[in-house]
Design a protein around this motif. Structure first.
Motif, PDB file in Angstrom:
ATOM      1  N   LEU A 106       0.845  -1.201   0.000  1.00 28.13           N
ATOM      2  CA  LEU A 106       0.000   0.000   0.000  1.00 28.13           C
ATOM      3  C   LEU A 106       0.877   1.246   0.000  1.00 28.13           C
ATOM      4  O   LEU A 106       1.856   1.327   0.727  1.00 28.13           O
ATOM      5  CB  LEU A 106      -0.907   0.014   1.234  1.00 28.13           C
ATOM      6  CG  LEU A 106      -1.971  -1.064   1.306  1.00 28.13           C
ATOM      7  CD1 LEU A 106      -2.713  -0.949   2.625  1.00 28.13           C
ATOM      8  CD2 LEU A 106      -2.937  -0.942   0.163  1.00 28.13           C
ATOM      9  N   HIS A 110      -2.818   4.286  -3.275  1.00 28.11           N
ATOM     10  CA  HIS A 110      -3.760   3.225  -2.942  1.00 28.11           C
ATOM     11  C   HIS A 110      -4.638   3.627  -1.761  1.00 28.11           C
ATOM     12  O   HIS A 110      -5.845   3.370  -1.758  1.00 28.11           O
ATOM     13  CB  HIS A 110      -3.024   1.920  -2.612  1.00 28.11           C
ATOM     14  CG  HIS A 110      -2.439   1.250  -3.801  1.00 28.11           C
ATOM     15  ND1 HIS A 110      -1.109   1.400  -4.136  1.00 28.11           N
ATOM     16  CD2 HIS A 110      -2.981   0.442  -4.743  1.00 28.11           C
ATOM     17  CE1 HIS A 110      -0.857   0.702  -5.216  1.00 28.11           C
ATOM     18  NE2 HIS A 110      -1.982   0.111  -5.624  1.00 28.11           N
ATOM     19  N   LEU A 111      -4.022   4.246  -0.756  1.00 27.76           N
ATOM     20  CA  LEU A 111      -4.787   4.659   0.419  1.00 27.76           C
ATOM     21  C   LEU A 111      -5.821   5.723   0.066  1.00 27.76           C
ATOM     22  O   LEU A 111      -6.952   5.692   0.554  1.00 27.76           O
ATOM     23  CB  LEU A 111      -3.848   5.171   1.512  1.00 27.76           C
ATOM     24  CG  LEU A 111      -2.935   4.129   2.139  1.00 27.76           C
ATOM     25  CD1 LEU A 111      -1.977   4.783   3.110  1.00 27.76           C
ATOM     26  CD2 LEU A 111      -3.745   3.063   2.830  1.00 27.76           C
ATOM     27  N   SER A 112      -5.446   6.679  -0.786  1.00 29.04           N
ATOM     28  CA  SER A 112      -6.413   7.705  -1.174  1.00 29.04           C
ATOM     29  C   SER A 112      -7.528   7.111  -2.031  1.00 29.04           C
ATOM     30  O   SER A 112      -8.686   7.514  -1.915  1.00 29.04           O
ATOM     31  CB  SER A 112      -5.727   8.848  -1.914  1.00 29.04           C
ATOM     32  OG  SER A 112      -5.179   8.395  -3.125  1.00 29.04           O
ATOM     33  N   ALA A 113      -7.217   6.120  -2.870  1.00 26.85           N
ATOM     34  CA  ALA A 113      -8.255   5.456  -3.659  1.00 26.85           C
ATOM     35  C   ALA A 113      -9.203   4.669  -2.768  1.00 26.85           C
ATOM     36  O   ALA A 113     -10.427   4.685  -2.974  1.00 26.85           O
ATOM     37  CB  ALA A 113      -7.616   4.531  -4.691  1.00 26.85           C
ATOM     38  N   ILE A 114      -8.666   4.004  -1.757  1.00 26.05           N
ATOM     39  CA  ILE A 114      -9.517   3.266  -0.813  1.00 26.05           C
ATOM     40  C   ILE A 114     -10.404   4.234  -0.043  1.00 26.05           C
ATOM     41  O   ILE A 114     -11.602   3.996   0.133  1.00 26.05           O
ATOM     42  CB  ILE A 114      -8.639   2.425   0.149  1.00 26.05           C
ATOM     43  CG1 ILE A 114      -7.971   1.287  -0.611  1.00 26.05           C
ATOM     44  CG2 ILE A 114      -9.456   1.889   1.313  1.00 26.05           C
ATOM     45  CD1 ILE A 114      -6.895   0.574   0.183  1.00 26.05           C
ATOM     46  N   PHE A 115      -9.832   5.345   0.389  1.00 28.18           N
ATOM     47  CA  PHE A 115     -10.611   6.349   1.121  1.00 28.18           C
ATOM     48  C   PHE A 115     -11.725   6.914   0.252  1.00 28.18           C
ATOM     49  O   PHE A 115     -12.861   7.069   0.705  1.00 28.18           O
ATOM     50  CB  PHE A 115      -9.691   7.478   1.605  1.00 28.18           C
ATOM     51  CG  PHE A 115     -10.425   8.589   2.290  1.00 28.18           C
ATOM     52  CD1 PHE A 115     -10.903   8.436   3.572  1.00 28.18           C
ATOM     53  CD2 PHE A 115     -10.644   9.792   1.634  1.00 28.18           C
ATOM     54  CE1 PHE A 115     -11.581   9.451   4.202  1.00 28.18           C
ATOM     55  CE2 PHE A 115     -11.325  10.815   2.256  1.00 28.18           C
ATOM     56  CZ  PHE A 115     -11.799  10.646   3.547  1.00 28.18           C
ATOM     57  N   ASN A 116     -11.426   7.202  -1.009  1.00 28.95           N
ATOM     58  CA  ASN A 116     -12.448   7.744  -1.909  1.00 28.95           C
ATOM     59  C   ASN A 116     -13.548   6.730  -2.188  1.00 28.95           C
ATOM     60  O   ASN A 116     -14.724   7.105  -2.289  1.00 28.95           O
ATOM     61  CB  ASN A 116     -11.812   8.209  -3.222  1.00 28.95           C
ATOM     62  CG  ASN A 116     -11.007   9.464  -3.046  1.00 28.95           C
ATOM     63  OD1 ASN A 116     -11.261  10.245  -2.127  1.00 28.95           O
ATOM     64  ND2 ASN A 116     -10.024   9.673  -3.898  1.00 28.95           N
ATOM     65  N   SER A 117     -13.199   5.462  -2.319  1.00 26.89           N
ATOM     66  CA  SER A 117     -14.239   4.454  -2.561  1.00 26.89           C
ATOM     67  C   SER A 117     -15.122   4.271  -1.337  1.00 26.89           C
ATOM     68  O   SER A 117     -16.339   4.134  -1.467  1.00 26.89           O
ATOM     69  CB  SER A 117     -13.609   3.135  -2.986  1.00 26.89           C
ATOM     70  OG  SER A 117     -12.849   2.591  -1.932  1.00 26.89           O
ATOM     71  N   VAL A 118     -14.535   4.285  -0.139  1.00 30.40           N
ATOM     72  CA  VAL A 118     -15.339   4.181   1.083  1.00 30.40           C
ATOM     73  C   VAL A 118     -16.224   5.419   1.231  1.00 30.40           C
ATOM     74  O   VAL A 118     -17.386   5.323   1.615  1.00 30.40           O
ATOM     75  CB  VAL A 118     -14.433   3.983   2.317  1.00 30.40           C
ATOM     76  CG1 VAL A 118     -15.203   4.136   3.611  1.00 30.40           C
ATOM     77  CG2 VAL A 118     -13.754   2.627   2.255  1.00 30.40           C
TER      78      VAL A 118
END
Length: 147
Positions: A106, A110-118
């Motif tokens: 990660l 990747h972390l910003s993409a995960i945050f945006n999807s959540v």
């Protein structure tokens, strides 16, 4: 710096003194303004404005890989203390090793993409309602002359 002035009488002398005082005042104000601007960039607010932008975090993270090393340390601890709280030693060890490997892969993107999807899971229902309200069908076919 040696300046030579062509002063012939007392009035020229007073005029030259006044102009030199004005020049001195102007240069001192300019120096004070420049020094304040220079020192302002080293204040806490100036440093935050300069270095705490998302693009600078991504650049720093690309060089140092801070987010992946932090996630490789934090993720096993979080997984073992929350999801696998009552598990045995072997399960916790395997989860720790697996989450350590996942944490290393990660990075900030990747972390910003995960945050945006959540975030889109929670804000997605509002967008769907707004989109459905935009189009209203009055029953007139598109190829009609009244359209």
């Amino acid at each position: 710096m040696n300046r030579r002035y062509n002063i012939n009488n007392l009035e020229e002398l007073h005029a030259m003194v006044c102009s030199l005082k004005a020049e001195h005042q102007r240069k001192s104000e300019l120096l004070l303004k420049d020094s304040r601007a220079y020192l302002k960039q080293f204040t806490l607010g100036g440093l935050i404005k300069k270095y705490a932008t998302p693009s600078s975090f991504l650049k720093i993270d690309d060089k140092l890989n801070i987010s992946s090393s932090l996630m490789s340390l934090v993720l096993p601890f979080v997984m073992n203390s929350t999801l696998f709280k009552g598990s045995g030693f072997l399960t916790k060890t395997l989860v720790g090793l697996a989450s350590n490997k996942v944490g290393k892969t990660l990075d900030a993107e990747h972390l910003s993409a995960i945050f945006n999807s959540v975030k889109s899971w929670f804000s997605g229902s509002k967008n769907k309602k707004e989109k459905s309200q935009q189009y209203v069908d009055y029953g007139i076919p598109p190829d009609s002359e009244t359209y």
